[in-house]
Design an enzyme around this catalytic site. Structure first.
Site, PDB file in Angstrom:
ATOM      1  N   ASN A  49       0.840  -1.210   0.000  1.00 18.71           N
ATOM      2  CA  ASN A  49       0.000   0.000   0.000  1.00 18.71           C
ATOM      3  C   ASN A  49       0.870   1.253   0.000  1.00 18.71           C
ATOM      4  OD1 ASN A  49      -2.180  -1.890   0.738  1.00 18.71           O
ATOM      5  ND2 ASN A  49      -1.129  -1.884   2.708  1.00 18.71           N
TER       6      ASN A  49
ATOM      7  N   GLU B 255       8.425  -5.006  -0.885  1.00 14.39           N
ATOM      8  CA  GLU B 255       7.319  -4.056  -0.766  1.00 14.39           C
ATOM      9  C   GLU B 255       7.800  -2.636  -1.073  1.00 14.39           C
ATOM     10  OE1 GLU B 255       4.722  -5.669  -0.803  1.00 14.39           O
ATOM     11  OE2 GLU B 255       5.514  -7.553   0.002  1.00 14.39           O
TER      12      GLU B 255
ATOM     13  N   GLU C 126       4.618  -8.226 -10.068  1.00 16.94           N
ATOM     14  CA  GLU C 126       5.161  -9.214  -9.132  1.00 16.94           C
ATOM     15  C   GLU C 126       6.433  -9.882  -9.642  1.00 16.94           C
ATOM     16  OE1 GLU C 126       4.452  -9.034  -6.278  1.00 16.94           O
ATOM     17  OE2 GLU C 126       2.425  -8.189  -6.184  1.00 16.94           O
TER      18      GLU C 126
HETATM   19  N1  TRP Z   1       1.056  -7.604  -3.473  1.00 10.83           N
HETATM   20  C1  TRP Z   1       1.474  -8.358  -2.325  1.00 10.83           C
HETATM   21  C2  TRP Z   1       2.940  -8.634  -2.532  1.00 10.83           C
HETATM   22  O1  TRP Z   1       3.331  -9.254  -3.458  1.00 10.83           O
HETATM   23  C3  TRP Z   1       0.746  -9.657  -2.181  1.00 10.83           C
HETATM   24  C4  TRP Z   1      -0.410  -9.684  -1.259  1.00 10.83           C
HETATM   25  C5  TRP Z   1      -0.426  -9.305   0.009  1.00 10.83           C
HETATM   26  C6  TRP Z   1      -1.697 -10.211  -1.506  1.00 10.83           C
HETATM   27  N2  TRP Z   1      -1.645  -9.582   0.559  1.00 10.83           N
HETATM   28  C7  TRP Z   1      -2.428 -10.128  -0.332  1.00 10.83           C
HETATM   29  C8  TRP Z   1      -2.296 -10.785  -2.597  1.00 10.83           C
HETATM   30  C9  TRP Z   1      -3.742 -10.578  -0.235  1.00 10.83           C
HETATM   31  C10 TRP Z   1      -3.603 -11.220  -2.512  1.00 10.83           C
HETATM   32  C11 TRP Z   1      -4.319 -11.124  -1.350  1.00 10.83           C
HETATM   33  O2  TRP Z   1       3.762  -8.178  -1.811  1.00 10.83           O
HETATM   34 ZN    ZN Z   2       4.659  -8.199  -4.585  1.00 13.82          ZN
END
Ligand code: TRP
Ligand code: ZN
Length: 866
Positions: A266, A299, A321
């Protein structure tokens, strides 16, 4: 309740949004009977799209009010959509909903955890907070005001910068945050809780000061410094390697114990599973420390690869990703040990991604359809995706890759784009033609390369013929595959001029090496230059040469793995036929030489080289797996090495002690890894002396790496009674019962034990106070880890399958995402004999036929049965 027929979503159906949302103003009031979310969105029709009604997504929202430009406006509400017709071309929409975060057990959207309220919006959680066009190509500027009881929730956070805060009536307070960057809803976050904070600052290359903060459960501040250091190192690394600077004034990380995945990027307000934040030498292992570095970096790196440039739609998930995993891998390699980093990446790929790519959930790194997007946060999208990015760098070189990254940001900063856009930027910067390469984005399955070499003494030339195939692909077209190669002499010398990067682009292709005066030992796919299987009839003698002399540490390791793999697979067949395997002395000699070379080659490398390939990886190489025979074969080789090399293992165990104070440095970690590997071999002869040795280490260790290694060694002892094992397990729990992450280790060491009574132990532990079906980490540690225990999960009587089906059904409603990950344990059920298959099929059918089964689980079990 009847399960709705789940809808399949297709990439080919993508259309741009009919409306754009410029600004979002959220007012979030946390109250005793729920949380009230008032959302004000300024909307305008997308000029590029024909007029359409406004359709917003929602889930479990209690709608209290809807108005357009300050007046009531008719709307059509279903359980999951809000439709408004006859809107002016631009307008302000206000909705007021009440949500129940205290009852949100899915951990998607806004939910309660021990220390407060947290959110998880990727992929489609924002719609559980308010009515919204919950899709990544709708990007808006957010302002958020939070209201809550001051004493219970003293910390109020949202994305961006703090704007203002103050007190309200009844002991409540409020805070407003403004995020200056446009973002998709999946990057929204808020936190309200009672948390401690560790603060620091970072000065960027251009001289701006960024305020850093890590928020954790009260009392855990002493477990935050490692994550903070990792954050600062990541920020510096991204400046140096990619010229990317932090664009924010505030960068916050919040750790929460209840979280479905690892962490979430986020904007400016990362939310992390505590597992990837909290560390102290006595509670975290070397591997934990390194994982924290990698995940914090991951992140943070998303801030550019994911947030500044985001995905047009969820089919493009690997755009962010795969690229971000590649970046965190490179960071980890630079920070720790490049050699072993690569080895571990490939070990992980083979243990998880290769099986996925051969099973019912196989998909291209850019899938073409899905039922539930949460099911596609996979090893394929992440780890194979990273391999695809790595191949791009291999093909064009590091400098052109960097230029391609620059070009990508120059073209697409602030946009929501596709995988093609990324590759086009790479092509523009390098002049390389990626047309054929795009096949890597479009096909599932692991390609195989068959290699054949011919040395011609008369012409002093060596001809290497490579052929490729992929039975899982939809057609026979060839991939473009980078194959790094070198030739060695029989005495281990690298033949001058023989190091080449071959581009295999045809179904079958020959490459000629000139001036090869002696029969060479070829070393293929150096540094694992492509994620493929290699079929090559190399002789044990050739592999032994490479194990001893290959200057590419990955391929040196690989030679050892190939040797061990062949021996174990052959022994497995012998054992299945009731015969006793015989092990060649040459393998023992090679292992002895490795042990003796630890000072020159590095303890970390030697530890990797003496770790036998895992059962799951080996199982992929067999058409009908006999898990008991495979298990017995692998153990038999371990035991044979232990017997033959007892003095070496004991000597190294005694000499490799780290006397300095604990640091997770790669040098110390390497020594601990090799020493603990020696211990694990030594306990192969179970006897009072080694039990005492392990128990002494367990008791006296001043760090979790050594303590846990000793515990794991004891937990694997097969004998029915073992005083040291029982004491160690009991003492470990007694000492660490208040450290949730250490309790996870205690559960996992039991669920992954090779002991025949493991299922009974796991069942008993589901009733232990330490276990909690509401906490994903606990489920992963006890249940999913059991599902990865090849020999015990796949018990011939089907008991493992029946247990897993029960657990999935116990969880599917409460937390579909986690239940669906458990269902993936059945991926390889068709690789076993008819008896096991019948049990697995019955278990899968029981799950599939359950009334009201969650869409997440339904997709996985339907594909498994199909
Ligand atoms: N975008 C996150 C990452 O790769 C992945 C992620 C975190 C996520 N929480 C999640 C994906 C819940 C699906 C649902 O760091
Ligand atoms: Zn990620």
């Amino acid at each position: 309740m009847k399960t709705d027929t789940p809808q399949t979503i297709y990439l080919k159906d993508y259309t741009p949004p009919a409306w754009l949302v410029d600004t979002v103003d959220l007012d979030v009031s946390i109250e005793a009977d729920g949380t009230v979310v008032s959302a004000t969105q300024t909307l305008r029709r997308n000029p590029a799209v024909a007029d359409q009604p406004l359709v917003l997504d929602g889930e479990e929202l209690e709608t209290l009010a809807v108005s357009v430009d300050g007046r009531e406006h008719p709307y059509l509400a279903s359980a999951t959509s809000l439709t408004l017709n006859d809107l002016p071309a631009s307008c302000t929409l206000r909705t007021v909903v009440r949500i129940q975060p205290d009852n949100n057990t899915r951990l998607s959207g806004m939910y309660r955890s021990k220390d407060g309220y947290f959110t998880q919006c990727e992929a489609q959680g924002f719609r559980r907070i308010t009515w919204f066009m919950d899709r990544p190509d709708v990007m808006s500027t957010y302002t958020v005001t939070l209201h809550a009881d001051r004493a219970t929730f003293p910390v109020l956070l949202a994305n961006g910068n703090p704007v203002a805060s103050g007190d309200e009536a009844n002991g409540r307070h409020w805070a407003t945050w403004a995020d200056p960057f446009r973002k998709p809803a999946y990057l929204f976050a808020l936190v309200a809780g009672k948390l401690d904070v560790l603060r620091d600052t970072f000065r960027t290359a251009s001289g701006r000061e960024v305020q850093l903060a890590i928020y954790v459960e009260p009392g855990k501040l002493d477990q935050c410094p490692h994550a903070m250091a990792a954050l600062k190192k990541s920020m510096k690394w991204d400046e140096e390697r990619f010229g990317l600077e932090c664009d924010l004034d505030h960068y916050m990380i919040v750790a929460v114990g209840d979280f479905n995945m690892g962490a979430m990027e986020n904007k400016g307000l990362n939310i992390f599973n505590t597992k990837y934040v909290l560390a102290r030498p006595d509670v975290a292992t070397d591997v934990d420390f390194e994982n924290i570095d990698r995940v914090v970096a991951h992140e943070y790196f998303h801030n550019w690869t994911g947030n500044r440039v985001t995905c047009r739609d969820w089919f493009q998930l690997s755009l962010k990703e795969g690229l971000t995993v590649f970046r965190d891998q490179e960071f980890g390699a630079d920070l720790h040990n490049r050699q072993t980093a690569r080895i571990r990446e490939v070990r992980g790929l083979r243990a998880a991604q290769f099986p996925e790519d051969a099973g019912p959930m196989a998909h291209p790194i850019r899938p073409e359809s899905f039922v539930e997007i949460n099911n596609f946060y996979t090893a394929t999208v992440y780890e194979k995706g990273a391999e695809v990015i790595r191949m791009i760098q291999t093909l064009i070189g590091r400098d052109a890759f960097r230029a391609g990254m620059d070009e990508y940001f120059r073209r697409h900063d602030g946009q929501a784009v596709t995988c093609e856009d990324f590759v086009a930027a790479m092509a523009a910067a390098s002049g390389f033609d990626f047309t054929q390469f795009m096949r890597w984005y479009r096909q599932p399955g692991t390609p195989r390369i068959a290699a054949d070499g011919f040395w011609d003494a008369d012409s002093a030339s060596y001809t290497l013929t490579l052929s490729q195939s992929n039975p899982r692909a939809s057609d026979d077209a060839p991939y473009l595959i980078p194959v790094r190669v070198a030739l060695f002499a029989a005495d281990g010398r690298l033949l001058p001029g023989s190091e080449r990067l071959l581009q295999l682009s045809a179904s079958s292709q020959s490459f000629v090496f000139e001036n090869v005066a002696e029969e060479p030992v070829p070393s293929l796919l150096r540094d694992f230059s492509a994620p493929v299987y290699l079929d090559f009839d190399d002789t044990p003698e050739q592999l032994t040469v490479l194990l001893a002399h290959e200057s590419d540490p990955f391929n040196a390791w690989e030679a050892g793995q190939r040797l061990a793999t062949r021996l174990i697979l052959a022994a497995s067949t012998e054992i299945a036929a009731g015969r006793t395997p015989v092990w060649p002395a040459s393998f023992v000699d090679a292992a002895r030489q490795l042990l003796q070379s630890h000072a020159e080659r590095g303890a970390a490398f030697v530890a990797e080289a003496l770790t036998l390939p895992g059962e799951t990886t080996l199982a992929e190489l067999i058409s009908v797996v006999d898990p008991d025979a495979l298990h017995a074969a692998r153990n038999s080789l371990s035991r044979h090495l232990a017997e033959q090399l007892e003095n070496e293992f004991a000597g190294l165990y005694a000499s490799l002690t780290v006397s300095e104070a604990y640091t997770p440095s790669s040098e110390h970690a390497g020594r601990r890894a090799l020493r603990n590997l020696c211990l694990s071999y030594l306990v192969e002869f179970d006897g009072e002396a080694v039990r005492e040795l392990a128990f002494k280490q367990f008791r006296e260790a001043d760090n979790m790496t050594d303590q846990f290694a000793a515990l794991a060694a004891l937990a694997n002892i097969n004998a029915a009674d073992c005083r040291q094992r029982d004491s160690a397990l009991a003492e470990f729990y007694a000492r660490w019962q208040d450290e949730a992450l250490v309790v996870d280790k205690w559960l996992q060491v039991q669920s992954t034990s090779r002991r025949p009574d493991t299922l009974a132990t796991v069942k008993a532990l589901t009733a232990h106070p330490a276990f909690d079906l509401g906490n994903p980490n606990k489920i992963y540690a006890l249940i999913r880890a059991f599902g990865a225990n090849l020999v015990r999960f796949n018990a011939a009587d089907g008991s493992g399958y029946a247990f897993m089906a029960e657990q999935i059904l116990a969880l599917h409603d409460r937390n579909p995402q986690v239940a669906s990950r458990l269902a993936r344990c059945f991926d390889r059920w068709k690789k076993f004999d008819a008896g096991r298959q019948a049990h697995a099929q019955a278990a899968l059918r029981r799950v599939r036929d359950h009334q009201g089964l969650s869409r997440d689980v339904l997709e996985v079990v339907t594909r498994a049965l199909g």
